[in-house]
Design a protein around this motif. Sequence first.
Motif, PDB file in Angstrom:
ATOM      1  N   MET A  84     -27.521  78.599-114.539  1.00 34.30           N
ATOM      2  CA  MET A  84     -26.337  79.027-113.805  1.00 34.30           C
ATOM      3  C   MET A  84     -25.217  77.998-113.948  1.00 34.30           C
ATOM      4  N   HIS A  85     -25.546  76.713-113.884  1.00 35.46           N
ATOM      5  CA  HIS A  85     -24.516  75.681-113.955  1.00 35.46           C
ATOM      6  C   HIS A  85     -23.773  75.707-115.276  1.00 35.46           C
ATOM      7  N   ARG A  86     -24.456  76.037-116.363  1.00 35.88           N
ATOM      8  CA  ARG A  86     -23.789  76.140-117.664  1.00 35.88           C
ATOM      9  C   ARG A  86     -22.774  77.268-117.661  1.00 35.88           C
ATOM     10  N   VAL A  87     -23.154  78.396-117.100  1.00 37.95           N
ATOM     11  CA  VAL A  87     -22.251  79.551-117.046  1.00 37.95           C
ATOM     12  C   VAL A  87     -21.049  79.230-116.172  1.00 37.95           C
ATOM     13  N   VAL A  88     -21.279  78.677-115.006  1.00 33.80           N
ATOM     14  CA  VAL A  88     -20.188  78.314-114.100  1.00 33.80           C
ATOM     15  C   VAL A  88     -19.250  77.322-114.785  1.00 33.80           C
ATOM     16  N   GLY A  89     -19.797  76.378-115.527  1.00 33.48           N
ATOM     17  CA  GLY A  89     -18.978  75.410-116.247  1.00 33.48           C
ATOM     18  C   GLY A  89     -18.056  76.071-117.249  1.00 33.48           C
ATOM     19  N   LEU A  90     -18.500  77.141-117.862  1.00 35.00           N
ATOM     20  CA  LEU A  90     -17.677  77.861-118.834  1.00 35.00           C
ATOM     21  C   LEU A  90     -16.582  78.696-118.171  1.00 35.00           C
ATOM     22  N   LEU A  91     -16.774  79.045-116.918  1.00 34.70           N
ATOM     23  CA  LEU A  91     -15.849  79.950-116.234  1.00 34.70           C
ATOM     24  C   LEU A  91     -14.883  79.255-115.278  1.00 34.70           C
ATOM     25  N   THR A  92     -14.828  77.936-115.272  1.00 33.77           N
ATOM     26  CA  THR A  92     -13.989  77.239-114.292  1.00 33.77           C
ATOM     27  C   THR A  92     -12.515  77.551-114.432  1.00 33.77           C
ATOM     28  N   ASP A  93     -12.059  78.020-115.589  1.00 32.62           N
ATOM     29  CA  ASP A  93     -10.650  78.363-115.735  1.00 32.62           C
ATOM     30  C   ASP A  93     -10.338  79.738-115.157  1.00 32.62           C
TER      31      ASP A  93
ATOM     32  N   GLY B 296     -24.638  79.054-106.344  1.00 34.16           N
ATOM     33  CA  GLY B 296     -24.967  80.404-106.802  1.00 34.16           C
ATOM     34  C   GLY B 296     -23.941  81.467-106.458  1.00 34.16           C
ATOM     35  N   GLU B 297     -22.847  81.100-105.809  1.00 27.54           N
ATOM     36  CA  GLU B 297     -21.809  82.078-105.465  1.00 27.54           C
ATOM     37  C   GLU B 297     -20.493  81.663-106.098  1.00 27.54           C
ATOM     38  N   TRP B 298     -20.079  82.424-107.082  1.00 27.36           N
ATOM     39  CA  TRP B 298     -18.866  82.159-107.845  1.00 27.36           C
ATOM     40  C   TRP B 298     -17.835  83.228-107.508  1.00 27.36           C
TER      41      TRP B 298
ATOM     42  N   VAL C 248     -16.694  85.311 -98.166  1.00 27.14           N
ATOM     43  CA  VAL C 248     -17.677  84.422 -98.774  1.00 27.14           C
ATOM     44  C   VAL C 248     -17.502  83.051 -98.135  1.00 27.14           C
ATOM     45  N   GLU C 249     -18.557  82.566 -97.497  1.00 31.01           N
ATOM     46  CA  GLU C 249     -18.489  81.250 -96.857  1.00 31.01           C
ATOM     47  C   GLU C 249     -18.453  80.159 -97.915  1.00 31.01           C
ATOM     48  N   ILE C 250     -17.680  79.120 -97.658  1.00 27.93           N
ATOM     49  CA  ILE C 250     -17.531  77.995 -98.576  1.00 27.93           C
ATOM     50  C   ILE C 250     -18.432  76.866 -98.070  1.00 27.93           C
ATOM     51  N   SER C 251     -19.184  76.253 -98.973  1.00 25.25           N
ATOM     52  CA  SER C 251     -20.017  75.127 -98.556  1.00 25.25           C
ATOM     53  C   SER C 251     -19.117  73.958 -98.151  1.00 25.25           C
ATOM     54  N   ARG C 252     -19.585  73.148 -97.233  1.00 25.85           N
ATOM     55  CA  ARG C 252     -18.784  72.013 -96.743  1.00 25.85           C
ATOM     56  C   ARG C 252     -18.385  71.074 -97.869  1.00 25.85           C
ATOM     57  N   ARG C 253     -19.264  70.899 -98.845  1.00 26.16           N
ATOM     58  CA  ARG C 253     -18.972  70.001 -99.962  1.00 26.16           C
ATOM     59  C   ARG C 253     -17.873  70.534-100.872  1.00 26.16           C
ATOM     60  N   ARG C 254     -17.620  71.831-100.846  1.00 28.36           N
ATOM     61  CA  ARG C 254     -16.658  72.419-101.785  1.00 28.36           C
ATOM     62  C   ARG C 254     -15.343  72.838-101.137  1.00 28.36           C
ATOM     63  N   VAL C 255     -15.190  72.640 -99.845  1.00 28.46           N
ATOM     64  CA  VAL C 255     -13.967  73.054 -99.148  1.00 28.46           C
ATOM     65  C   VAL C 255     -12.729  72.405 -99.764  1.00 28.46           C
ATOM     66  N   ALA C 256     -12.759  71.109 -99.990  1.00 28.54           N
ATOM     67  CA  ALA C 256     -11.583  70.412-100.529  1.00 28.54           C
ATOM     68  C   ALA C 256     -11.198  70.964-101.897  1.00 28.54           C
ATOM     69  N   GLU C 257     -12.178  71.208-102.746  1.00 28.96           N
ATOM     70  CA  GLU C 257     -11.909  71.737-104.090  1.00 28.96           C
ATOM     71  C   GLU C 257     -11.325  73.151-104.016  1.00 28.96           C
ATOM     72  N   VAL C 258     -11.874  73.975-103.129  1.00 23.23           N
ATOM     73  CA  VAL C 258     -11.384  75.344-102.954  1.00 23.23           C
ATOM     74  C   VAL C 258      -9.944  75.334-102.443  1.00 23.23           C
ATOM     75  N   LYS C 259      -9.656  74.479-101.458  1.00 20.48           N
ATOM     76  CA  LYS C 259      -8.302  74.412-100.911  1.00 20.48           C
ATOM     77  C   LYS C 259      -7.302  73.887-101.943  1.00 20.48           C
TER      78      LYS C 259
END
Length: 66
Positions: A1-10, A18-20, A46-57
């Motif tokens: 999954m991490h490889r796929v997510v890495g390809l789709l970051t743009d 597991g939630e993109w 979709v709830e955002i994990s605490r570790r990813r809030v800053a990146e999402v914002k």
Amino acid sequence: MHRVVGLLTDRGLEVRRGEWVADRHVKQVKSIRGRWVVLLKDGQQVEISRRRVAEVKRRWGSTRFS
């Protein structure tokens, strides 16, 4: 999954393990009772994990999208 997510970051962002979310489906990012969520254009939340809030914002802010 991490490889796929890495390809789709743009095109989107992983908001929880597991939630993109694709950029084009984001309507709003906001806090509901102390928990950050991404509201999608189809009405889902979709709830955002605490570790990813800053990146999402950084990517989507906390304002309304068209």
